[in-house]
Write a protein that holds these residues in place. Structure first.
Motif, PDB file in Angstrom:
ATOM      1  N   ILE A  12       2.022 -16.671   3.487  1.00 18.38           N
ATOM      2  CA  ILE A  12       1.284 -15.061   3.863  1.00 18.38           C
ATOM      3  C   ILE A  12       2.284 -13.956   3.424  1.00 18.38           C
ATOM      4  N   PHE A  13       3.756 -14.593   3.336  1.00 19.13           N
ATOM      5  CA  PHE A  13       4.796 -13.142   2.300  1.00 19.13           C
ATOM      6  C   PHE A  13       3.897 -12.959   1.282  1.00 19.13           C
ATOM      7  N   LYS A  14       4.359 -13.906   0.286  1.00 17.26           N
ATOM      8  CA  LYS A  14       4.414 -14.059  -1.181  1.00 17.26           C
ATOM      9  C   LYS A  14       2.352 -14.335  -1.137  1.00 17.26           C
ATOM     10  N   SER A  15       1.814 -13.783  -0.742  1.00 10.34           N
ATOM     11  CA  SER A  15       0.000 -13.784  -1.311  1.00 10.34           C
ATOM     12  C   SER A  15      -0.332 -12.509  -1.357  1.00 10.34           C
ATOM     13  N   GLU A  16      -0.926 -12.018  -1.467  1.00 12.50           N
ATOM     14  CA  GLU A  16      -1.785 -10.671  -1.673  1.00 12.50           C
ATOM     15  C   GLU A  16      -2.679 -10.444  -0.016  1.00 12.50           C
ATOM     16  N   THR A  17      -2.834  -9.148   0.158  1.00 11.11           N
ATOM     17  CA  THR A  17      -2.502  -8.638   1.457  1.00 11.11           C
ATOM     18  C   THR A  17      -4.593  -8.130   1.244  1.00 11.11           C
ATOM     19  N   ASN A  18      -5.030  -8.794   1.842  1.00  8.15           N
ATOM     20  CA  ASN A  18      -6.751  -7.860   1.562  1.00  8.15           C
ATOM     21  C   ASN A  18      -7.291  -7.364   2.345  1.00  8.15           C
ATOM     22  N   GLU A  19      -8.048  -6.661   2.758  1.00 11.02           N
ATOM     23  CA  GLU A  19      -8.469  -5.479   3.537  1.00 11.02           C
ATOM     24  C   GLU A  19      -8.582  -6.069   4.893  1.00 11.02           C
ATOM     25  N   GLN A  20      -8.955  -6.570   5.350  1.00 10.87           N
ATOM     26  CA  GLN A  20      -8.999  -6.788   6.599  1.00 10.87           C
ATOM     27  C   GLN A  20      -7.866  -6.998   7.343  1.00 10.87           C
ATOM     28  N   GLN A  21      -6.827  -7.841   6.831  1.00  6.80           N
ATOM     29  CA  GLN A  21      -4.871  -8.226   6.857  1.00  6.80           C
ATOM     30  C   GLN A  21      -4.664  -6.818   6.701  1.00  6.80           C
ATOM     31  N   LEU A  22      -5.280  -5.685   6.071  1.00  5.95           N
ATOM     32  CA  LEU A  22      -4.186  -4.056   6.071  1.00  5.95           C
ATOM     33  C   LEU A  22      -4.695  -3.704   7.347  1.00  5.95           C
ATOM     34  N   THR A  23      -6.087  -4.028   7.599  1.00  6.63           N
ATOM     35  CA  THR A  23      -6.812  -2.760   8.781  1.00  6.63           C
ATOM     36  C   THR A  23      -6.032  -3.481   9.984  1.00  6.63           C
ATOM     37  N   GLU A  24      -5.851  -5.258   9.976  1.00  7.29           N
ATOM     38  CA  GLU A  24      -5.199  -5.480  11.309  1.00  7.29           C
ATOM     39  C   GLU A  24      -3.935  -4.844  11.538  1.00  7.29           C
ATOM     40  N   ILE A  25      -2.997  -4.631  10.403  1.00  8.41           N
ATOM     41  CA  ILE A  25      -1.981  -4.026   9.977  1.00  8.41           C
ATOM     42  C   ILE A  25      -1.523  -3.473  11.220  1.00  8.41           C
ATOM     43  N   ASN A  26      -2.159  -2.326  10.144  1.00  7.11           N
ATOM     44  CA  ASN A  26      -2.531  -0.409  10.530  1.00  7.11           C
ATOM     45  C   ASN A  26      -2.626  -0.505  12.417  1.00  7.11           C
ATOM     46  N   LYS A  27      -2.742  -1.059  13.038  1.00  7.83           N
ATOM     47  CA  LYS A  27      -3.939  -1.068  14.325  1.00  7.83           C
ATOM     48  C   LYS A  27      -2.881  -1.996  15.256  1.00  7.83           C
ATOM     49  N   LYS A  74       0.799  10.546   1.556  1.00  8.95           N
ATOM     50  CA  LYS A  74       2.055  11.606   2.076  1.00  8.95           C
ATOM     51  C   LYS A  74       3.046  10.407   1.165  1.00  8.95           C
ATOM     52  N   GLY A  75       3.389   9.728   0.289  1.00  9.24           N
ATOM     53  CA  GLY A  75       3.959   8.663  -0.452  1.00  9.24           C
ATOM     54  C   GLY A  75       4.699   7.896  -0.147  1.00  9.24           C
ATOM     55  N   GLU A  76       4.549   7.403   1.583  1.00  8.78           N
ATOM     56  CA  GLU A  76       5.446   6.732   2.552  1.00  8.78           C
ATOM     57  C   GLU A  76       4.434   5.037   1.965  1.00  8.78           C
ATOM     58  N   ILE A  77       4.791   3.800   1.303  1.00  8.19           N
ATOM     59  CA  ILE A  77       4.917   2.660   1.196  1.00  8.19           C
ATOM     60  C   ILE A  77       5.452   1.479   2.548  1.00  8.19           C
ATOM     61  N   LEU A  78       3.962   0.985   2.617  1.00 12.38           N
ATOM     62  CA  LEU A  78       4.215  -0.251   3.746  1.00 12.38           C
ATOM     63  C   LEU A  78       4.553  -1.065   2.452  1.00 12.38           C
ATOM     64  N   CYS A  79       5.419  -2.310   3.247  1.00 15.78           N
ATOM     65  CA  CYS A  79       5.687  -3.349   2.896  1.00 15.78           C
ATOM     66  C   CYS A  79       5.730  -4.706   3.780  1.00 15.78           C
ATOM     67  N   LYS A  80       5.827  -5.942   3.453  1.00 10.44           N
ATOM     68  CA  LYS A  80       5.635  -6.769   3.640  1.00 10.44           C
ATOM     69  C   LYS A  80       7.456  -6.991   3.487  1.00 10.44           C
ATOM     70  N   ASN A 131      -1.338   5.974   8.378  1.00  6.17           N
ATOM     71  CA  ASN A 131      -2.379   5.645   8.107  1.00  6.17           C
ATOM     72  C   ASN A 131      -2.636   5.013   6.253  1.00  6.17           C
ATOM     73  N   PHE A 132      -2.592   3.963   5.553  1.00  2.00           N
ATOM     74  CA  PHE A 132      -3.140   3.221   4.666  1.00  2.00           C
ATOM     75  C   PHE A 132      -4.122   2.150   4.305  1.00  2.00           C
ATOM     76  N   SER A 133      -4.283   2.853   2.930  1.00  2.00           N
ATOM     77  CA  SER A 133      -5.654   1.935   2.556  1.00  2.00           C
ATOM     78  C   SER A 133      -5.266   0.622   1.836  1.00  2.00           C
ATOM     79  N   PHE A 134      -6.305   0.091   1.234  1.00  2.00           N
ATOM     80  CA  PHE A 134      -6.525  -1.203   0.957  1.00  2.00           C
ATOM     81  C   PHE A 134      -6.718  -0.314  -1.010  1.00  2.00           C
ATOM     82  N   MET A 135      -5.789  -0.677  -1.883  1.00  2.00           N
ATOM     83  CA  MET A 135      -5.620  -0.761  -3.127  1.00  2.00           C
ATOM     84  C   MET A 135      -5.529  -1.372  -4.039  1.00  2.00           C
ATOM     85  N   SER A 194       0.761  -0.855   0.273  1.00  2.00           N
ATOM     86  CA  SER A 194      -0.026  -0.479  -0.025  1.00  2.00           C
ATOM     87  C   SER A 194       0.934   1.433   0.182  1.00  2.00           C
ATOM     88  N   ILE A 195       0.023   2.680  -0.477  1.00  2.00           N
ATOM     89  CA  ILE A 195       1.211   3.595  -0.677  1.00  2.00           C
ATOM     90  C   ILE A 195      -0.223   4.414   0.529  1.00  2.00           C
TER      91      ILE A 195
END
Length: 242
Positions: free
Chosen positions: A107-122, A47-53, A130-134, A43-44
């Motif tokens: 898990i590392f190789k699979s795509e991150t879904n919206e629920q997982q991204l919410t958990e990562i943020n929290k 601010k242009g910050e990029i979230l990565c696994k 603030n990273f949104s699903f995209m 996700s990005i």
């Protein structure tokens, strides 16, 4: 009859000992040393910050045995890489190791879904970002370019503008094929695949990195010990062009 039974037992014990010594000797056989440092964007934000696994492991000796693996996340900014280590798999016991490795690699190789991204943020980021699903694939380029063409197009010098890797690593000399593999492009932030494993690629792409190998040390002209690195290097590099 007793003699035959005795000989069978002796032969059985001999075979068991032979298998034991073969097993131990196989553990001592080594191959090329290697380092694998991987980053996958998910996700990005505005601010242009990029979230990565992230995934990191190294095999300093080249042993054919399990090695410690670190999984986590990172945030790429224009200035730095902020890392969050979330899971470490130790090399023992082996049965548990391979079960965990297969699970976390999936898990590392699979795509991150919206629920997982919410958990990562929290849980991981503590809601500080603030990273949104995209669909991150809109930033994927997956192009192999000559270094000279890339430098000319982007008006930069790859020797002077070094790539960054996990754990504070930086790119060193570029491999002799003089080509780079651009995986993603986020405006002025580029994610590159640096890989000299000829079992996987026809070309050595990108650059070597200065990851420390404590088992491959040589003294320089000033008697300072320097690490000569790894035989095989598979590193995701971050290049920021300012």
């Amino acid at each position: 009859m007793k003699l035959k039974l005795y000989l069978n037992r002796v032969m059985f014990l001999f075979l068991m000992l032979l298998l034991f010594f073969i097993s131990n000797s196989m553990k001592n056989i080594t191959g090329p040393s290697s380092v694998e440092s991987r980053i996958i964007p998910i996700s990005i934000n505005t601010k242009g910050e990029i979230l990565c696994k992230t995934r990191f492991t190294k095999n300093e000796m080249g042993a054919y045995s399990p090695m410690k693996i670190q999984y986590g996340f990172c945030i790429i900014t224009k200035d730095t890489i902020i890392e969050f280590k979330t899971k470490v798999i130790e090399p023992t016991p082996e049965d548990s190791y391979y079960e965990q490795k297969n699970y976390w690699d999936t898990i590392f190789k699979s795509e991150t879904n919206e629920q997982q991204l919410t958990e990562i943020n929290k849980v991981v980021l503590k809601n500080k970002y603030n990273f949104s699903f995209m669909d991150i694939n809109t930033f994927k380029t997956n192009k192999i370019l000559s270094i000279s063409d890339f430098e000319k197009t982007k008006n930069t010098s790859l020797n002077n503008n070094r790539q960054k890797g996990l754990l504070g690593a930086h790119s060193k000399a570029y491999f002799s094929d003089r080509k780079i593999h651009v995986l993603y492009e986020f405006n002025n932030i580029f994610i590159l695949d640096n890989n000299n494993d000829f079992d996987k690629n026809e070309l050595a792409l990108g650059a070597d990195f200065d990851y420390h190998n404590s088992l491959n040390i040589q003294a320089d002209s000033n008697s300072n010990n320097i690490s000569l690195g790894f035989d095989i290097s598979e590193v995701t590099g971050i290049l920021v062009i300012k």
